[in-house]
Design a protein around this motif. Sequence first.
Motif, PDB file in Angstrom:
ATOM      1  N   MET A   1       0.720  -1.450   0.472  1.00  0.00           N
ATOM      2  CA  MET A   1      -0.401  -0.188   0.109  1.00  0.00           C
ATOM      3  C   MET A   1       0.619   1.527  -0.414  1.00  0.00           C
ATOM      4  O   MET A   1       2.309   1.278   0.524  1.00  0.00           O
ATOM      5  CB  MET A   1      -1.235   0.395   1.397  1.00  0.00           C
ATOM      6  CG  MET A   1      -0.105   0.260   2.362  1.00  0.00           C
ATOM      7  SD  MET A   1      -1.489   0.678   3.978  1.00  0.00           S
ATOM      8  CE  MET A   1      -1.794  -1.036   4.425  1.00  0.00           C
ATOM      9  N   ARG A   2       0.054   1.696  -0.353  1.00  0.00           N
ATOM     10  CA  ARG A   2       0.998   3.310  -0.235  1.00  0.00           C
ATOM     11  C   ARG A   2      -0.171   4.496  -0.245  1.00  0.00           C
ATOM     12  O   ARG A   2      -1.282   4.777  -0.503  1.00  0.00           O
ATOM     13  CB  ARG A   2       1.359   3.974  -2.354  1.00  0.00           C
ATOM     14  CG  ARG A   2       2.827   2.813  -2.640  1.00  0.00           C
ATOM     15  CD  ARG A   2       3.345   3.307  -3.731  1.00  0.00           C
ATOM     16  NE  ARG A   2       3.923   2.809  -4.396  1.00  0.00           N
ATOM     17  CZ  ARG A   2       5.236   2.809  -4.749  1.00  0.00           C
ATOM     18  NH1 ARG A   2       5.313   4.570  -4.636  1.00  0.00           N
ATOM     19  NH2 ARG A   2       6.510   2.419  -5.126  1.00  0.00           N
ATOM     20  N   ILE A   3       0.456   5.724   0.452  1.00  0.00           N
ATOM     21  CA  ILE A   3      -0.571   7.018   1.289  1.00  0.00           C
ATOM     22  C   ILE A   3       0.151   8.174   0.146  1.00  0.00           C
ATOM     23  O   ILE A   3       1.400   8.546   0.341  1.00  0.00           O
ATOM     24  CB  ILE A   3       0.014   7.192   2.550  1.00  0.00           C
ATOM     25  CG1 ILE A   3      -0.625   5.837   3.333  1.00  0.00           C
ATOM     26  CG2 ILE A   3      -0.911   8.673   3.319  1.00  0.00           C
ATOM     27  CD1 ILE A   3      -0.214   5.581   4.739  1.00  0.00           C
ATOM     28  N   GLY A   4      -0.884   9.149   0.213  1.00  0.00           N
ATOM     29  CA  GLY A   4      -0.487  10.667  -1.305  1.00  0.00           C
ATOM     30  C   GLY A   4      -0.755  11.499   0.351  1.00  0.00           C
ATOM     31  O   GLY A   4      -2.254  11.384   0.850  1.00  0.00           O
ATOM     32  N   HIS A   5      -0.456  12.399   0.266  1.00  0.00           N
ATOM     33  CA  HIS A   5      -0.536  13.834   1.070  1.00  0.00           C
ATOM     34  C   HIS A   5      -0.396  14.947   0.280  1.00  0.00           C
ATOM     35  O   HIS A   5       0.478  14.890  -0.540  1.00  0.00           O
ATOM     36  CB  HIS A   5      -0.384  13.679   2.238  1.00  0.00           C
ATOM     37  CG  HIS A   5      -0.856  15.112   3.139  1.00  0.00           C
ATOM     38  ND1 HIS A   5      -0.345  16.077   3.023  1.00  0.00           N
ATOM     39  CD2 HIS A   5      -2.329  15.232   3.701  1.00  0.00           C
ATOM     40  CE1 HIS A   5      -1.216  17.290   3.964  1.00  0.00           C
ATOM     41  NE2 HIS A   5      -2.311  16.549   4.415  1.00  0.00           N
ATOM     42  N   SER A   6      -2.182  15.737  -0.282  1.00  0.00           N
ATOM     43  CA  SER A   6      -1.332  17.154  -0.437  1.00  0.00           C
ATOM     44  C   SER A   6      -2.261  18.041  -0.084  1.00  0.00           C
ATOM     45  O   SER A   6      -3.113  17.997   0.395  1.00  0.00           O
ATOM     46  CB  SER A   6      -1.394  16.788  -2.204  1.00  0.00           C
ATOM     47  OG  SER A   6      -1.688  18.090  -2.255  1.00  0.00           O
ATOM     48  N   LYS A   7      -1.709  19.435  -0.497  1.00  0.00           N
ATOM     49  CA  LYS A   7      -2.545  20.759   0.425  1.00  0.00           C
ATOM     50  C   LYS A   7      -2.258  21.878  -0.988  1.00  0.00           C
ATOM     51  O   LYS A   7      -1.354  21.757  -0.666  1.00  0.00           O
ATOM     52  CB  LYS A   7      -1.737  21.231   1.652  1.00  0.00           C
ATOM     53  CG  LYS A   7      -2.641  22.151   2.382  1.00  0.00           C
ATOM     54  CD  LYS A   7      -1.349  22.646   3.846  1.00  0.00           C
ATOM     55  CE  LYS A   7      -2.643  23.863   3.401  1.00  0.00           C
ATOM     56  NZ  LYS A   7      -2.015  25.016   4.990  1.00  0.00           N
ATOM     57  N   ASP A   8      -3.012  22.426  -0.829  1.00  0.00           N
ATOM     58  CA  ASP A   8      -3.581  23.721  -2.008  1.00  0.00           C
ATOM     59  C   ASP A   8      -4.050  24.422  -1.560  1.00  0.00           C
ATOM     60  O   ASP A   8      -5.302  24.268  -0.860  1.00  0.00           O
ATOM     61  CB  ASP A   8      -3.520  22.667  -3.434  1.00  0.00           C
ATOM     62  CG  ASP A   8      -3.284  23.679  -4.616  1.00  0.00           C
ATOM     63  OD1 ASP A   8      -3.005  24.922  -4.166  1.00  0.00           O
ATOM     64  OD2 ASP A   8      -3.805  23.898  -5.793  1.00  0.00           O
ATOM     65  N   VAL A   9      -3.395  25.914  -1.508  1.00  0.00           N
ATOM     66  CA  VAL A   9      -4.445  27.194  -1.929  1.00  0.00           C
ATOM     67  C   VAL A   9      -4.745  27.758  -2.911  1.00  0.00           C
ATOM     68  O   VAL A   9      -3.400  27.953  -3.868  1.00  0.00           O
ATOM     69  CB  VAL A   9      -3.822  27.627  -0.518  1.00  0.00           C
ATOM     70  CG1 VAL A   9      -3.748  27.061   0.825  1.00  0.00           C
ATOM     71  CG2 VAL A   9      -1.915  27.846  -0.765  1.00  0.00           C
ATOM     72  N   HIS A  10      -5.134  28.484  -2.752  1.00  0.00           N
ATOM     73  CA  HIS A  10      -5.897  28.702  -4.432  1.00  0.00           C
ATOM     74  C   HIS A  10      -6.363  31.053  -4.010  1.00  0.00           C
ATOM     75  O   HIS A  10      -7.512  30.401  -2.880  1.00  0.00           O
ATOM     76  CB  HIS A  10      -6.556  28.787  -5.383  1.00  0.00           C
ATOM     77  CG  HIS A  10      -6.314  27.899  -6.190  1.00  0.00           C
ATOM     78  ND1 HIS A  10      -5.382  28.426  -6.686  1.00  0.00           N
ATOM     79  CD2 HIS A  10      -5.933  26.158  -6.198  1.00  0.00           C
ATOM     80  CE1 HIS A  10      -5.063  27.109  -7.933  1.00  0.00           C
ATOM     81  NE2 HIS A  10      -5.546  25.713  -6.974  1.00  0.00           N
ATOM     82  N   GLN A  11      -6.162  31.941  -4.493  1.00  0.00           N
ATOM     83  CA  GLN A  11      -5.863  33.513  -4.258  1.00  0.00           C
ATOM     84  C   GLN A  11      -7.537  33.402  -4.608  1.00  0.00           C
ATOM     85  O   GLN A  11      -8.553  32.757  -5.801  1.00  0.00           O
ATOM     86  CB  GLN A  11      -5.658  34.008  -5.029  1.00  0.00           C
ATOM     87  CG  GLN A  11      -5.929  35.491  -4.277  1.00  0.00           C
ATOM     88  CD  GLN A  11      -5.054  36.848  -4.797  1.00  0.00           C
ATOM     89  OE1 GLN A  11      -4.247  36.638  -5.754  1.00  0.00           O
ATOM     90  NE2 GLN A  11      -4.964  38.239  -4.584  1.00  0.00           N
TER      91      GLN A  11
END
Length: 157
Positions: A1-11
Amino acid sequence: MRIGHSKDVHQLVAGRPLILGGVEITHHLGLQGHSDADVLTHTVIEAIIGALGLGDIGTHFPDTDPAYKGADSMDLLKATKAMLDDTTYKVGNLDATIFAEQPKMRSHISAMRTNIASALGIDVTQVNIKATRGEKMGYIGREEGMGAECIVLLLEE
């Protein structure tokens, strides 16, 4: 198994549509970006790319490439699914959070889940989306921007 994470922001800016999870939401502000700026879908894409060890969203869909100007992020998610299909992994589940003061997200979350599940070819029960406010604090609370986070579990087929 593999785990991925992400965070993003936009104005948040005037004169742009607000699109989250492939759903256009009526609001007086929209998200700024090279593509449709769908911050939720971007985090799903990047979490999958990260779990596969393939870099980040900008590696595959750079904001310097005119081909992605105004791109529909759901199409980018489908392209990410094609990357996934070239491996021995499949999505187990994903859990995402939208950070937005306004508008309220509750009535849109079901459609967002359906759109993301459809693009990934998975059951809607494998997609969880929730939203939280900035409680009038920081750039989220002042409605200067929106953000999203996603974690995804990939299982070997």
